[in-house]
Design a protein around this motif. Structure first.
Motif: not given
Length: 241
Positions: A114-115, A131, A134, A136, A170, A172-174, A183-184, A219
């Motif tokens: 997870t972010d 970067d 999040v 990757h 991935c 972005g963050n999805t 999503s995370p 993270l």
């Protein structure tokens, strides 16, 4: 005509021209928008498009499941009276499990990524770039590679089965997987010998790097072995393009 009077007439003419132009623009805008709001938020439109697309995908999936059930019924009827059809269906059924078309249950390991969250002050670490915070695609791929290397018999990510044609991406963050977005946290479950799987995860260079970032920037990384895990059957298309 005096300079003062000429200047006043000039300002009057300019004001009249501006008013006429404004009226023309307002009339044109109303005509184009047909009385509706011409400029609205893009985010609302995008969310509506996503909901509509997902609803359509769910509708098509229901139709696919219904047709698959009808095909199975017809195949069963044909197999009851035709030995050749029965033999082909038996051969096909034997390939379903290796192809990931059946649900599985057994021991294994679950990994969750997870972010990074914000700190107590609502901020991220000052020395972190976006970067760094999040998950990757290479992080997800490192976990999947390690699980396969550790002898995983079956793998699922989120609520979907991973098969030979799966390509988690991935953006972005999805996460995009089999046409659906997530999503995370990203949860990856592998069935197999837990000791072998955990050894492979520990030996994977990409995971070691990720865990270093996790320790520094927050993270999320959790790893849990279990004797009773399950993965669903793959329900997507089987035609290779």
């Amino acid at each position: 005509m005096s300079d003062g009077r000429a200047r006043a007439l000039g300002w009057t003419a300019a004001a009249l021209a501006v008013c006429l132009l404004a009226g023309l623009l307002l009339g044109t805008t109303r005509g184009v928008s047909d009385g509706a709001e011409l400029r609205v938020s893009d985010s609302a439109r995008l969310s509506d498009l996503v909901r509509a697309a997902q609803a359509k995908a769910d509708e098509l999936a229901a139709t696919r499941d219904d047709l698959a059930g009808r095909v199975a019924e017809l195949q069963a009827q044909a197999a009851a009276t035709d030995d050749d059809v029965a033999a082909v269906l038996a051969d096909t059924a034997a390939l379903e499990d290796p192809a990931g078309l059946t649900a599985r249950r057994g021991p294994g390991v679950t990994v969750s990524l997870t972010d990074a969250p914000r700190g107590a002050d609502g901020r991220y670490p000052a020395d972190a770039s976006p970067d760094d915070l999040v998950v990757h695609q290479q992080d997800v791929q490192s976990v999947l590679n390690a699980m396969w290397a550790g002898g995983a018999e079956a793998i699922a990510m989120q609520d979907q089965r991973i098969v030979a044609t799966s390509a988690p991406r991935c953006i972005g963050n999805t996460l995009l997987l089999h046409g659906r977005t997530y999503s995370p946290p990203y949860v990856i479950t592998a069935l197999g010998d837990p000791a072998r799987l955990e050894a492979a995860l520990a030996a994977e260079p990409g995971i070691r790097v990720y865990r270093q970032y996790a320790a520094r920037y927050g993270l999320g990384y959790t790893q849990q072995a279990s004797d009773a895990l399950s993965v669903p059957a793959y329900t997507g298309g089987t035609t290779l393009r």
